[in-house]
Write a protein that holds these residues in place. Structure first.
Motif, mmCIF file in Angstrom:
data_model
loop_
_atom_site.group_PDB
_atom_site.id
_atom_site.type_symbol
_atom_site.label_atom_id
_atom_site.label_comp_id
_atom_site.label_asym_id
_atom_site.label_seq_id
_atom_site.Cartn_x
_atom_site.Cartn_y
_atom_site.Cartn_z
ATOM 1 N N LYS A 327 0.831 -1.208 0.000
ATOM 2 C CA LYS A 327 0.000 0.000 0.000
ATOM 3 C C LYS A 327 0.869 1.262 0.000
ATOM 4 N N ALA A 328 1.986 1.189 0.691
ATOM 5 C CA ALA A 328 2.907 2.329 0.710
ATOM 6 C C ALA A 328 3.461 2.604 -0.687
ATOM 7 N N ASP A 329 3.776 1.539 -1.422
ATOM 8 C CA ASP A 329 4.260 1.707 -2.801
ATOM 9 C C ASP A 329 3.198 2.379 -3.668
ATOM 10 N N GLU A 401 -9.844 -0.785 -1.533
ATOM 11 C CA GLU A 401 -10.962 0.060 -1.970
ATOM 12 C C GLU A 401 -10.966 1.390 -1.226
ATOM 13 N N GLY A 402 -10.778 1.323 0.093
ATOM 14 C CA GLY A 402 -10.761 2.549 0.888
ATOM 15 C C GLY A 402 -9.581 3.434 0.550
ATOM 16 N N LEU A 403 -8.418 2.816 0.329
ATOM 17 C CA LEU A 403 -7.228 3.588 -0.021
ATOM 18 C C LEU A 403 -7.428 4.306 -1.350
ATOM 19 N N GLN A 404 -7.975 3.594 -2.330
ATOM 20 C CA GLN A 404 -8.171 4.210 -3.644
ATOM 21 C C GLN A 404 -9.198 5.327 -3.581
ATOM 22 N N ALA A 405 -10.256 5.116 -2.802
ATOM 23 C CA ALA A 405 -11.278 6.159 -2.675
ATOM 24 C C ALA A 405 -10.679 7.428 -2.087
#
Length: 430
Positions: A327-329, A401-405
């Protein structure tokens, strides 16, 4: 103005801060989401300033906590022995410390980050017999007098109202853009009897400076700093209050550098659930306190022990750490793309792990991005001496999904900030 916010306006001290940036009355939270009293849903990329690395009301921790309370578990115990404390210490040792080859005594200095820093400074001075502490430009270590003395922010330092002494400030990695090595400057001070700088008791630093602008020290800089400390008999203190507990991709933020601090300060997310807890990890040979020489009424928060012990189960699975790094990448790539796509903001990438942001050379730009983000129901804050960095602090267990949103909202907010500040027009004109 909302009646409840009006009440806060009338009764709460003017020192209040975040309620000004996020003017809503929040009533419920779960995971990476938080809701206000009108039912509006927000994505939380603030995470309690790093105190909610596992999000809000994490189900496993919540169940353990509720069961503990319903079973009349001990809430307050000072530093007496309780089952909750024993389980916390056992899991911390077995899941976190031993697998990393770390041998430390665990001190409970009080419930907050500044408490752990104060205890670290005190034991360093006690064990070395020296008084001075070296800290670094843009560092932030707390708001009580000792930790404030090693904090760089001038506005916060002035709030003390008295001289802050027995500290020496040195330039942090890349503080000055030049070919000169800032640690050579530090070594020169130690070697020269005319420098006015005595050999200090300790050096304290953050591997990534959270409040100071998401400045990340290089691995080489940290390794060199450790080497200097060893050569001069200086204790090395890492303040991992905000950057630790997985925020940078590993449980301790200094792990990739391979350094071995003498003292480690942890708070914020060490409690797992957002409950107040702080610990100071001290190498056994330095743990020479007399009983009660440093104490505090709230150094035994058993409810935080319960949730903290449960939070360690995340780290039993090696895939958890890898998921943070993936996720950091994604965040790194996103921010790099934003810098390229919107050159008007004059941005540069800051931080590492899930503790990243963009520093803008355009005055007020980052604050404007955070303001637009809140309008679109995303909560994030700014950092740096001039609030020049907008920073992303999503929970480390957020789903894709939450990260992309959240990233989608941030891009929209950047675009709106560029337009609202007429930066596109200014760029064309120039």
């Amino acid at each position: 103005m909302n009646n409840k916010l009006q009440l806060i306006e009338e009764l709460e001290s003017s020192v209040r801060s975040y309620v000004r940036s996020f003017p809503a009355v929040f009533t419920k939270a779960r995971g990476y989401k938080i809701w206000d009293e009108d039912g509006n849903e927000y994505i939380d990329f603030f995470a309690g300033a790093g105190a909610l690395n596992y999000g809000h009301n994490e189900p496993g921790m919540k169940k353990k906590l509720v069961d503990y309370i319903l079973d009349d578990g001990i809430t307050h115990s000072l530093d007496k022995a309780t089952d909750a404390k024993v389980e916390f210490l056992d899991k911390l040792n077995e899941i976190i410390l031993k697998p990393r080859g770390m041998d430390y005594r665990v001190m409970f200095p009080g419930p907050t980050g500044t408490n752990t820093v104060e205890s670290a400074l005190k034991i360093a001075r006690k064990m070395t017999g020296r008084t001075d502490i070296v800290s670094f430009t843009n560092g932030f270590h707390g708001m009580t007098i000792g930790s404030l003395a090693v904090t760089g922010n001038s506005m916060k330092r002035k709030g003390a109202g008295i001289p802050l002494s027995h500290t020496v400030t040195m330039p942090y990695d890349n503080f000055v853009e030049s070919d000169n090595d800032p640690l050579e400057y530090f070594e020169r001070f130690l070697e020269d009897n005319g420098s006015g700088v005595a050999v200090p008791a300790a050096v304290i630093f953050e591997t990534v400076q959270g409040e100071g602008g998401i400045n990340a020290a290089s691995m080489e800089w940290m390794q060199r700093l450790e080497k200097i400390c060893r050569e001069w008999g200086i204790l090395l203190i890492v303040d991992d209050v905000q950057a630790g507990v997985g925020r940078t991709g590993t449980f301790f933020s200094f792990e990739p550098a391979g350094i071995k601090p003498d003292i480690i300060c942890l708070s914020k997310s060490i409690g797992g659930y957002g409950l107040p807890l702080a610990i100071t990890l001290i190498k056994p040979e330095l743990d020479k306190w007399k009983p009660g020489e440093h104490n505090g009424t709230f150094r035994g928060n058993n409810m935080a022990f319960v949730t903290a012990a449960e939070s360690f189960t995340y780290w039993e699975d090696p895939q958890f750490e890898k998921s943070i790094q993936r996720k950091a990448d994604k965040v790194t790539k996103f921010l790099s793309d934003m810098i390229e796509k919107y050159p008007e903001m004059k941005g540069s990438l800051k931080g590492r792990g899930l503790m990243q942001g963009i520093s803008s050379d355009v005055e007020g730009f980052s604050e404007k991005v955070a303001e637009h983000a809140f309008e679109h129901r995303l909560i994030m804050e700014t950092a740096g001496g001039h609030d020049q960095v907008f920073k992303l602090f999503p929970p480390i267990n957020i789903d894709e999904e939450g990260l992309q949103a959240g990233l989608d909202i941030i891009e929209k907010s950047i675009q709106e900030a560029v337009e609202s500040m007429n930066l596109k027009e200014e760029t064309v004109t120039n």
